[in-house]
Motif scaffolding. Sequence first.
Motif, PDB file in Angstrom:
ATOM      1  N   GLU A  60       0.824  -1.206   0.000  1.00 43.72           N
ATOM      2  CA  GLU A  60       0.000   0.000   0.000  1.00 43.72           C
ATOM      3  C   GLU A  60       0.860   1.258   0.000  1.00 43.72           C
ATOM      4  OE1 GLU A  60      -3.615   2.136   2.513  1.00 43.72           O
ATOM      5  OE2 GLU A  60      -2.661   0.338   3.324  1.00 43.72           O
ATOM      6  N   LYS A  61       1.839   1.296   0.883  1.00 45.65           N
ATOM      7  CA  LYS A  61       2.713   2.475   0.974  1.00 45.65           C
ATOM      8  C   LYS A  61       3.439   2.710  -0.346  1.00 45.65           C
ATOM      9  CE  LYS A  61       6.635   4.416   3.477  1.00 45.65           C
ATOM     10  NZ  LYS A  61       7.633   4.198   4.510  1.00 45.65           N
ATOM     11  N   THR A  62       3.941   1.650  -0.945  1.00 41.57           N
ATOM     12  CA  THR A  62       4.671   1.772  -2.204  1.00 41.57           C
ATOM     13  C   THR A  62       3.760   2.284  -3.310  1.00 41.57           C
ATOM     14  OG1 THR A  62       6.162  -0.011  -1.539  1.00 41.57           O
ATOM     15  CG2 THR A  62       6.086   0.523  -3.886  1.00 41.57           C
ATOM     16  N   LEU A  63       2.562   1.713  -3.414  1.00 43.54           N
ATOM     17  CA  LEU A  63       1.625   2.158  -4.449  1.00 43.54           C
ATOM     18  C   LEU A  63       1.226   3.617  -4.251  1.00 43.54           C
ATOM     19  CD1 LEU A  63      -0.641  -1.000  -4.805  1.00 43.54           C
ATOM     20  CD2 LEU A  63       0.953  -0.073  -6.500  1.00 43.54           C
ATOM     21  N   LEU A  64       1.013   4.023  -3.015  1.00 49.72           N
ATOM     22  CA  LEU A  64       0.671   5.426  -2.745  1.00 49.72           C
ATOM     23  C   LEU A  64       1.836   6.353  -3.092  1.00 49.72           C
ATOM     24  CD1 LEU A  64      -1.356   5.045   0.571  1.00 49.72           C
ATOM     25  CD2 LEU A  64      -2.242   5.651  -1.704  1.00 49.72           C
ATOM     26  N   GLN A  65       3.063   5.900  -2.855  1.00 52.48           N
ATOM     27  CA  GLN A  65       4.224   6.706  -3.218  1.00 52.48           C
ATOM     28  C   GLN A  65       4.330   6.858  -4.737  1.00 52.48           C
ATOM     29  OE1 GLN A  65       7.231   4.521  -1.027  1.00 52.48           O
ATOM     30  NE2 GLN A  65       7.403   6.192   0.458  1.00 52.48           N
ATOM     31  N   TYR A  66       4.031   5.802  -5.471  1.00 48.27           N
ATOM     32  CA  TYR A  66       3.987   5.913  -6.932  1.00 48.27           C
ATOM     33  C   TYR A  66       2.887   6.883  -7.350  1.00 48.27           C
ATOM     34  CZ  TYR A  66       7.268   2.144  -8.077  1.00 48.27           C
ATOM     35  OH  TYR A  66       8.391   1.376  -8.234  1.00 48.27           O
ATOM     36  N   LYS A  67       1.741   6.767  -6.737  1.00 48.19           N
ATOM     37  CA  LYS A  67       0.598   7.626  -7.070  1.00 48.19           C
ATOM     38  C   LYS A  67       0.931   9.094  -6.855  1.00 48.19           C
ATOM     39  CE  LYS A  67      -4.299   8.275  -6.050  1.00 48.19           C
ATOM     40  NZ  LYS A  67      -5.445   7.782  -5.282  1.00 48.19           N
ATOM     41  N   GLU A  68       1.675   9.376  -5.803  1.00 45.03           N
ATOM     42  CA  GLU A  68       2.022  10.759  -5.448  1.00 45.03           C
ATOM     43  C   GLU A  68       3.339  11.215  -6.076  1.00 45.03           C
ATOM     44  OE1 GLU A  68       1.997  10.360  -1.214  1.00 45.03           O
ATOM     45  OE2 GLU A  68      -0.160  10.031  -1.138  1.00 45.03           O
ATOM     46  N   ASP A  69       3.897  10.406  -6.986  1.00 39.71           N
ATOM     47  CA  ASP A  69       5.174  10.698  -7.664  1.00 39.71           C
ATOM     48  C   ASP A  69       6.353  10.834  -6.701  1.00 39.71           C
ATOM     49  OD1 ASP A  69       4.310  10.576 -10.348  1.00 39.71           O
ATOM     50  OD2 ASP A  69       3.485  12.602 -10.201  1.00 39.71           O
ATOM     51  N   LYS A  70       6.264  10.172  -5.554  1.00 36.96           N
ATOM     52  CA  LYS A  70       7.387  10.152  -4.620  1.00 36.96           C
ATOM     53  C   LYS A  70       8.382   9.062  -4.996  1.00 36.96           C
ATOM     54  CE  LYS A  70       4.805  12.186  -0.842  1.00 36.96           C
ATOM     55  NZ  LYS A  70       4.186  11.984   0.473  1.00 36.96           N
ATOM     56  N   LEU A  71       7.923   8.083  -5.760  1.00 37.03           N
ATOM     57  CA  LEU A  71       8.778   7.056  -6.358  1.00 37.03           C
ATOM     58  C   LEU A  71       8.628   7.179  -7.866  1.00 37.03           C
ATOM     59  CD1 LEU A  71       8.093   3.812  -4.265  1.00 37.03           C
ATOM     60  CD2 LEU A  71      10.157   5.193  -4.262  1.00 37.03           C
ATOM     61  N   GLY A  73       8.864   5.365 -11.614  1.00 34.72           N
ATOM     62  CA  GLY A  73       8.801   4.082 -12.288  1.00 34.72           C
ATOM     63  C   GLY A  73       8.526   4.295 -13.768  1.00 34.72           C
ATOM     64  N   THR A  74       8.596   3.216 -14.509  1.00 30.92           N
ATOM     65  CA  THR A  74       8.326   3.344 -15.936  1.00 30.92           C
ATOM     66  C   THR A  74       6.827   3.456 -16.209  1.00 30.92           C
ATOM     67  OG1 THR A  74       8.399   0.941 -16.136  1.00 30.92           O
ATOM     68  CG2 THR A  74      10.419   2.139 -16.652  1.00 30.92           C
ATOM     69  N   ILE A  75       6.029   2.699 -15.477  1.00 33.60           N
ATOM     70  CA  ILE A  75       4.582   2.723 -15.692  1.00 33.60           C
ATOM     71  C   ILE A  75       3.798   2.774 -14.377  1.00 33.60           C
ATOM     72  CG2 ILE A  75       4.301   0.212 -15.764  1.00 33.60           C
ATOM     73  CD1 ILE A  75       2.294   0.725 -18.095  1.00 33.60           C
ATOM     74  N   MET A  76       4.450   2.442 -13.279  1.00 32.48           N
ATOM     75  CA  MET A  76       3.751   2.342 -12.003  1.00 32.48           C
ATOM     76  C   MET A  76       3.074   3.650 -11.587  1.00 32.48           C
ATOM     77  SD  MET A  76       3.590  -0.680 -10.910  1.00 32.48           S
ATOM     78  CE  MET A  76       2.833  -0.180  -9.377  1.00 32.48           C
ATOM     79  N   ASN A  77       3.692   4.789 -11.864  1.00 33.34           N
ATOM     80  CA  ASN A  77       3.083   6.063 -11.485  1.00 33.34           C
ATOM     81  C   ASN A  77       1.745   6.248 -12.192  1.00 33.34           C
ATOM     82  OD1 ASN A  77       6.197   6.351 -11.700  1.00 33.34           O
ATOM     83  ND2 ASN A  77       5.576   7.739 -10.075  1.00 33.34           N
TER      84      ASN A  77
END
Length: 99
Positions: A60-71, A73-77
Amino acid sequence: MKRFILAGLTAGILGMWIPSHAVESAKVIAATCFGCHGPNGKTVNKNGYSIVGKPAAVIEKTLLQYKEDKLKGTIMNRLAKGYTDEEIKKVAEYLATLK
């Protein structure tokens, strides 16, 4: 009195329906993960990343970080932005159950 009973029964029925619907929804969302992360989240590619066996809170934390552009990725964001925070939570809980 009849209205209260009817309201209680309706709430009970909805209460039973919503969780199972959420699980089905999580399974559908998780299916999009398996294209890159392998069948049932276990990668078959040496360069891939298995998500099977990860705790729900980590997913969950990782997906939320992708969603918020804190991580980055190639497609995850882009994928993560397509889901609500509640959908992300449910899919994380579902993925955490996979072995």
